[in-house]
Design an enzyme around this catalytic site. Sequence first.
Site, PDB file in Angstrom:
ATOM      1  N   ILE A 174      -2.927   2.811 -16.506  1.00  0.00           N
ATOM      2  CA  ILE A 174      -3.256   3.887 -15.971  1.00  0.00           C
ATOM      3  C   ILE A 174      -4.173   4.067 -14.914  1.00  0.00           C
ATOM      4  CG2 ILE A 174      -3.533   6.428 -16.562  1.00  0.00           C
ATOM      5  CD1 ILE A 174      -1.148   4.742 -17.905  1.00  0.00           C
ATOM      6  N   ARG A 286      -6.230 -16.337  19.649  1.00  0.00           N
ATOM      7  CA  ARG A 286      -6.228 -17.635  19.357  1.00  0.00           C
ATOM      8  C   ARG A 286      -5.299 -18.851  20.124  1.00  0.00           C
ATOM      9  NH1 ARG A 286      -8.605 -21.789  16.993  1.00  0.00           N
ATOM     10  NH2 ARG A 286      -7.309 -23.427  15.763  1.00  0.00           N
ATOM     11  N   GLU A 381       5.537   2.784  -9.935  1.00  0.00           N
ATOM     12  CA  GLU A 381       6.620   4.041  -9.813  1.00  0.00           C
ATOM     13  C   GLU A 381       7.820   3.300  -9.721  1.00  0.00           C
ATOM     14  OE1 GLU A 381       5.201   6.941  -7.718  1.00  0.00           O
ATOM     15  OE2 GLU A 381       2.854   6.542  -7.859  1.00  0.00           O
TER      16      GLU A 381
HETATM   17  C1  LIG Z   1      -1.438  -1.775  -9.933  1.00  0.00           C
HETATM   18  C2  LIG Z   1      -0.622  -0.884 -11.092  1.00  0.00           C
HETATM   19  C3  LIG Z   1      -0.761   0.559 -11.239  1.00  0.00           C
HETATM   20  C4  LIG Z   1      -0.204   1.006 -12.352  1.00  0.00           C
HETATM   21  N1  LIG Z   1      -0.444   2.477 -12.346  1.00  0.00           N
HETATM   22  C5  LIG Z   1       0.262   3.282 -13.367  1.00  0.00           C
HETATM   23  C6  LIG Z   1      -0.040   4.455 -13.675  1.00  0.00           C
HETATM   24  O1  LIG Z   1      -1.039   5.163 -12.896  1.00  0.00           O
HETATM   25  N2  LIG Z   1       0.653   5.276 -14.601  1.00  0.00           N
HETATM   26  C7  LIG Z   1       1.489   4.545 -15.424  1.00  0.00           C
HETATM   27  O2  LIG Z   1       2.133   5.310 -16.192  1.00  0.00           O
HETATM   28  N3  LIG Z   1       1.847   3.225 -14.984  1.00  0.00           N
HETATM   29  C8  LIG Z   1       1.309   2.507 -14.015  1.00  0.00           C
HETATM   30  N4  LIG Z   1       1.844   1.303 -13.967  1.00  0.00           N
HETATM   31  C9  LIG Z   1       2.694   0.578 -14.397  1.00  0.00           C
HETATM   32  C10 LIG Z   1       4.047   0.471 -13.828  1.00  0.00           C
HETATM   33  O3  LIG Z   1       4.592   1.864 -13.475  1.00  0.00           O
HETATM   34  C11 LIG Z   1       4.906  -0.561 -14.615  1.00  0.00           C
HETATM   35  O4  LIG Z   1       4.238  -1.867 -14.556  1.00  0.00           O
HETATM   36  C12 LIG Z   1       6.365  -0.515 -13.752  1.00  0.00           C
HETATM   37  O5  LIG Z   1       6.976   0.546 -14.312  1.00  0.00           O
HETATM   38  C13 LIG Z   1       6.956  -1.778 -14.519  1.00  0.00           C
HETATM   39  O6  LIG Z   1       6.938  -1.731 -16.038  1.00  0.00           O
HETATM   40  P1  LIG Z   1       6.641  -3.255 -16.670  1.00  0.00           P
HETATM   41  O7  LIG Z   1       5.327  -3.796 -16.013  1.00  0.00           O
HETATM   42  O8  LIG Z   1       6.496  -2.792 -17.997  1.00  0.00           O
HETATM   43  O9  LIG Z   1       7.887  -4.189 -16.474  1.00  0.00           O
HETATM   44  P2  LIG Z   1       9.174  -4.082 -17.190  1.00  0.00           P
HETATM   45  O10 LIG Z   1       9.895  -2.736 -17.227  1.00  0.00           O
HETATM   46  O11 LIG Z   1       8.988  -4.938 -18.519  1.00  0.00           O
HETATM   47  O12 LIG Z   1       9.972  -5.186 -16.181  1.00  0.00           O
HETATM   48  C14 LIG Z   1       9.811  -6.603 -16.074  1.00  0.00           C
HETATM   49  C15 LIG Z   1      11.161  -6.938 -15.126  1.00  0.00           C
HETATM   50  O13 LIG Z   1      12.202  -6.765 -15.547  1.00  0.00           O
HETATM   51  C16 LIG Z   1      12.895  -5.875 -14.613  1.00  0.00           C
HETATM   52  N5  LIG Z   1      13.709  -4.778 -15.044  1.00  0.00           N
HETATM   53  C17 LIG Z   1      13.294  -4.161 -16.347  1.00  0.00           C
HETATM   54  N6  LIG Z   1      14.464  -3.346 -16.373  1.00  0.00           N
HETATM   55  C18 LIG Z   1      15.573  -3.737 -15.786  1.00  0.00           C
HETATM   56  C19 LIG Z   1      17.120  -3.334 -15.362  1.00  0.00           C
HETATM   57  N7  LIG Z   1      17.561  -2.454 -16.118  1.00  0.00           N
HETATM   58  N8  LIG Z   1      17.779  -4.042 -14.543  1.00  0.00           N
HETATM   59  C20 LIG Z   1      17.141  -5.039 -13.855  1.00  0.00           C
HETATM   60  N9  LIG Z   1      15.955  -5.433 -14.004  1.00  0.00           N
HETATM   61  C21 LIG Z   1      15.225  -4.946 -14.696  1.00  0.00           C
HETATM   62  C22 LIG Z   1      11.916  -5.233 -13.862  1.00  0.00           C
HETATM   63  O14 LIG Z   1      12.281  -4.968 -12.480  1.00  0.00           O
HETATM   64  C23 LIG Z   1      10.759  -6.490 -13.721  1.00  0.00           C
HETATM   65  O15 LIG Z   1      10.982  -7.136 -12.845  1.00  0.00           O
HETATM   66  C24 LIG Z   1       0.921   0.440 -12.953  1.00  0.00           C
HETATM   67  C25 LIG Z   1       1.234  -0.879 -12.581  1.00  0.00           C
HETATM   68  C26 LIG Z   1       0.371  -1.573 -11.754  1.00  0.00           C
HETATM   69  C27 LIG Z   1       0.923  -2.942 -11.536  1.00  0.00           C
END
Ligand SMILES: Cc1cc2nc3c(=O)[nH]c(=O)nc-3n(C[C@H](O)[C@H](O)[C@H](O)COP(=O)(O)OP(=O)(O)OC[C@H]3O[C@@H](n4cnc5c(N)ncnc54)[C@H](O)[C@@H]3O)c2cc1C
Length: 402
Positions: A174, A286, A381
């Site tokens: 978050i 450069r 997002e």
């Molecule tokens: C720097 C940073 C800031 C963040 N800030 C916030 C915040 O303020 N609030 C908040 O709520 N969250 C936040 N997040 C979380 C972020 O929104 C999630 O990391 C993101 O939505 C992806 O979820 P996950 O990391 O669980 O990946 P997963 O959903 O587990 O995905 C893993 C991989 O599988 C792929 N995948 C998943 N489902 C599918 C599908 N149906 N088809 C094809 N591919 C798929 C994804 O594209 C990804 O490549 C933040 C993340 C980061 C890195």
Amino acid sequence: MREATAAVDGSLSTVDADPLAPRPQDVAARDLCRRLAVDVVEPVAREADETRTFPAEAVRALAAEGILGASLPTELGGLGWDALQLTHLYEEFGRVDQSVRGFLSVHLGLVCQCLFDAGSEQQRQTWLPRLASGEVFGAYALTETGAGSDAAAIATHAVADGDGWRLSGEKVWITNGLSAGVFLLFATVDPELRHKGVTAFLIPGDAEGLSRDRMPGHELGHRGSEHARLTLDRVRVGPDQVVGGIGGGFEVAMGGLDHGRLGVAAGAVGLLQACLDATIEFCRERRQFGKRIGDFQMVQERIADMACDTDAARLLTKRAAWMAIRDLPRTREVSMAKLFATEAACRWASETVLLHGSRGYVNERPVERHFRDAPGLRIYEGTSYVQRIVIARDLVGREARS
Ligand SMILES: Cc1cc2nc3c(=O)[nH]c(=O)nc-3n(C[C@H](O)[C@H](O)[C@H](O)COP(=O)(O)OP(=O)(O)OC[C@H]3O[C@@H](n4cnc5c(N)ncnc54)[C@H](O)[C@@H]3O)c2cc1C
């Protein structure tokens, strides 16, 4: 279905003004944000990154200039900026630092705008002036360990308790989560209902039963941001803390993402512009083989392609912003802008390091930080894969079920 007013090809003809002619208010917004980005944020960006410290003092200085309420009407203490002016804000701050730009995207786009769109009059009056002045920072808490791309799978649950609820569960990643004074937090009233059970709640930062700590590990980029894990242990919420009605939270969350993703796209444009500017400057000074490296055709090809992608990303972003101003359905166009701009940012940040040679590989120049910040833009997002799903679903449509 999209309305008849939006052209099938989503072209710029859907809006009635020349998108390339900057309006006086755009010039004013750009100039103010450029000045603040250069004077206030850029000088502290490297240290914030190195020490993994949120630059709170710089953000307070932005608050004093009204930036933390930029997207809100003046009656609520904001600057009354529209979506196009906001693209200048995100681009200018994104040009110098993705951590502060990320703070602003969450605070302004995901919290202030979401609350303005979906909150009750009492919620708006209670929270928005305080958010606009910077008295409190906002955070948006959707993601959980088991629910990232699949936001409808959230397990944080709301159990009825008298006229309100008690929330228990855990949120991860978050942004702004350590210092936020208010959370727009999503929980389910019934996990079986999937997205129909998701409900948005406003949780004050000092709510009893809410604890927060820093995410474990060292982030690749956005190191000046706060990324928190929240734990909710029977946090009590009253009926006046529900945003958008019981079961209406998924719509609130997705509405917020239309604002937030546009901010990420514009932030990526800023990163692209920073890479382009740094590359041009470096390629002029450069010299190798008796020439400026900018005179080699292979290098020129890279610069020309980077410039084209930067402009294309900016135009896609501005098209989505124009559609926002016209209140047109724009989820597809916002996703297209986010997908293109963030993918281009990753590609060109990497190429910029290469074009700087060994000088791109150390933190004495910001290109090394841009290279580490860029991948985050493709993840939060909605990852780039998720944006492709949104775009393709809108184009192909869902098959009718009998
Ligand atoms: C720097 C940073 C800031 C963040 N800030 C916030 C915040 O303020 N609030 C908040 O709520 N969250 C936040 N997040 C979380 C972020 O929104 C999630 O990391 C993101 O939505 C992806 O979820 P996950 O990391 O669980 O990946 P997963 O959903 O587990 O995905 C893993 C991989 O599988 C792929 N995948 C998943 N489902 C599918 C599908 N149906 N088809 C094809 N591919 C798929 C994804 O594209 C990804 O490549 C933040 C993340 C980061 C890195």
